[in-house]
Scaffold this motif. Structure first.
Motif, PDB file in Angstrom:
ATOM      1  N   ALA A  81      -7.496  -2.075   0.898  1.00 44.30           N
ATOM      2  CA  ALA A  81      -6.230  -1.838   1.590  1.00 44.30           C
ATOM      3  C   ALA A  81      -5.075  -1.760   0.595  1.00 44.30           C
ATOM      4  O   ALA A  81      -4.173  -0.920   0.732  1.00 44.30           O
ATOM      5  CB  ALA A  81      -5.976  -2.943   2.614  1.00 44.30           C
ATOM      6  N   SER A  85      -5.567  -1.926  11.654  1.00 43.32           N
ATOM      7  CA  SER A  85      -4.508  -1.236  10.911  1.00 43.32           C
ATOM      8  C   SER A  85      -3.354  -0.985  11.868  1.00 43.32           C
ATOM      9  O   SER A  85      -3.540  -0.385  12.932  1.00 43.32           O
ATOM     10  CB  SER A  85      -5.013   0.091  10.335  1.00 43.32           C
ATOM     11  OG  SER A  85      -5.854  -0.110   9.227  1.00 43.32           O
ATOM     12  N   GLN A  91      -0.256  -0.890   7.533  1.00 42.65           N
ATOM     13  CA  GLN A  91      -0.649  -2.183   6.986  1.00 42.65           C
ATOM     14  C   GLN A  91      -1.922  -2.661   7.671  1.00 42.65           C
ATOM     15  O   GLN A  91      -2.016  -2.705   8.905  1.00 42.65           O
ATOM     16  CB  GLN A  91       0.495  -3.201   7.133  1.00 42.65           C
ATOM     17  CG  GLN A  91       1.782  -2.633   6.518  1.00 42.65           C
ATOM     18  CD  GLN A  91       2.740  -3.673   5.984  1.00 42.65           C
ATOM     19  OE1 GLN A  91       3.831  -3.805   6.486  1.00 42.65           O
ATOM     20  NE2 GLN A  91       2.345  -4.386   4.950  1.00 42.65           N
ATOM     21  N   THR A  92      -2.919  -2.964   6.860  1.00 45.18           N
ATOM     22  CA  THR A  92      -4.221  -3.382   7.353  1.00 45.18           C
ATOM     23  C   THR A  92      -4.332  -4.896   7.247  1.00 45.18           C
ATOM     24  O   THR A  92      -4.114  -5.461   6.172  1.00 45.18           O
ATOM     25  CB  THR A  92      -5.352  -2.690   6.573  1.00 45.18           C
ATOM     26  OG1 THR A  92      -5.222  -1.262   6.745  1.00 45.18           O
ATOM     27  CG2 THR A  92      -6.716  -3.117   7.075  1.00 45.18           C
ATOM     28  N   ARG A  94      -5.558   1.566  -1.608  1.00 40.34           N
ATOM     29  CA  ARG A  94      -5.506   2.867  -0.949  1.00 40.34           C
ATOM     30  C   ARG A  94      -4.369   3.746  -1.479  1.00 40.34           C
ATOM     31  O   ARG A  94      -4.586   4.935  -1.755  1.00 40.34           O
ATOM     32  CB  ARG A  94      -5.388   2.686   0.563  1.00 40.34           C
ATOM     33  CG  ARG A  94      -5.394   3.986   1.373  1.00 40.34           C
ATOM     34  CD  ARG A  94      -5.379   3.681   2.868  1.00 40.34           C
ATOM     35  NE  ARG A  94      -5.416   4.889   3.676  1.00 40.34           N
ATOM     36  CZ  ARG A  94      -4.336   5.543   4.085  1.00 40.34           C
ATOM     37  NH1 ARG A  94      -3.124   5.103   3.759  1.00 40.34           N
ATOM     38  NH2 ARG A  94      -4.453   6.638   4.817  1.00 40.34           N
ATOM     39  N   SER A 119      -0.219  -6.425   2.007  1.00 37.02           N
ATOM     40  CA  SER A 119      -0.069  -5.244   1.154  1.00 37.02           C
ATOM     41  C   SER A 119       0.216  -4.010   2.009  1.00 37.02           C
ATOM     42  O   SER A 119      -0.277  -3.882   3.127  1.00 37.02           O
ATOM     43  CB  SER A 119      -1.351  -5.001   0.352  1.00 37.02           C
ATOM     44  OG  SER A 119      -1.592  -6.054  -0.554  1.00 37.02           O
ATOM     45  N   SER A 126      -0.484  -0.334   2.790  1.00 36.50           N
ATOM     46  CA  SER A 126      -1.624   0.557   2.563  1.00 36.50           C
ATOM     47  C   SER A 126      -1.252   2.026   2.590  1.00 36.50           C
ATOM     48  O   SER A 126      -2.086   2.877   2.277  1.00 36.50           O
ATOM     49  CB  SER A 126      -2.713   0.297   3.616  1.00 36.50           C
ATOM     50  OG  SER A 126      -3.189  -1.024   3.507  1.00 36.50           O
TER      51      SER A 126
END
Length: 268
Positions: free
Chosen positions: A115, A20, A64-65, A118, A52, A54
């Motif tokens: 992710a 992350s 962002q993961t 979330r 995506s 998060s």
């Protein structure tokens, strides 16, 4: 089409192949985003991929993961604190969480799909009284690959029914084993007044959506996050076309009512 420089403020390993990153703009405010939207992140000298969003960091940047599955994602996963990356966006359609007000809510995540979901769960928790029963069902390969375990615990304490299943349990795992669809039997919802948010591998999303429809949930109230080979993010290149849809513009969040017939076409 020109990436804006963002600096990596922190890097937290999530599991062996996933990190992350918190990203903050070098200059100016960070653009706002809606749950479900994505950015195009550029690893300098390597390339650009969609990721995506998060969440929002305390300093106003993006969380962002990223899983290392290709050259660009591997480069981003190896980014260090202080490194610069390029960011475009946010792009795409969003999860319409407020539209579920007054209904039961089912959130279903498979693998890295949590992710993208979330921000949905955080929105539900922040406005818990607006919704009926809220259930989060999560499927992952093994206990050690589970995303955001601390968040899952907090959400459970906040009144969310959190259920997790794994494909390959270790010696300490005492929870369910098998497909995420098996968890649908473990949650409580009124199908005629239920909204569902689903993200994960395509086969998993279709299985969950089909099961919910069979139980009486309207396909129009089941929304998926679809994934194709996005290159530009702004509808210019056509790489993310799914039938009549360009997923960078018409998606990634699409109702199952609209997506079902397209996903039924092999290799579309």
């Amino acid at each position: 089409m020109t990436p804006v420089p963002f600096r990596v403020r922190s890097r937290r390993p999530v599991r062996a192949d996933t990190v992350s990153l918190t990203l903050e703009p070098v200059e100016g405010p960070c653009p706002s985003f809606l749950p479900g939207q994505f950015t195009m992140i550029y690893a300098r000298g390597v390339g650009e991929i969609p990721i995506s969003i998060s969440g929002r960091t305390r300093a106003g940047g993006y969380l962002q993961t990223i899983r290392a599955v290709g050259a660009v994602s591997r480069a981003l996963c190896h980014a260090r604190r202080g490194d610069l990356v390029g960011v475009r966006g946010p792009y795409g359609t969003a999860w319409d969480v407020p539209a579920a007000a007054g209904m039961d809510v089912v959130v279903a995540a498979g693998g890295l799909g949590l992710a993208a979901l979330r921000p949905v769960v955080r929105e539900l928790v922040a406005h818990r009284s607006r919704y009926g029963r809220i259930s989060l069902i999560v499927g992952t390969r093994a206990p050690m690959t589970l995303l955001y375990p601390r968040d899952l615990a907090r959400w459970g304490h906040a009144g969310i029914d959190v259920q997790v299943t794994v494909d390959h349990p270790d010696h300490a795992w005492q929870g369910p084993v098998g497909l995420v669809t098996r968890l649908i039997d473990r949650i409580v919802f009124e199908p005629r007044r239920t909204a569902a948010f689903v993200c994960g591998p395509e086969v998993m999303m279709c299985a969950v959506a089909d099961d919910l429809v069979r139980r009486g949930v309207s396909a129009a109230r089941i929304v998926l996050s679809l994934e194709r080979n996005m290159k530009c993010g702004v509808g210019r290149c056509g790489h993310c076309q799914l039938g009549p849809l360009l997923l960078c513009l018409d998606g990634p969040v699409v109702s199952y009512e609209r997506a079902a017939r397209l996903l039924a076409v092999k290799e579309l």
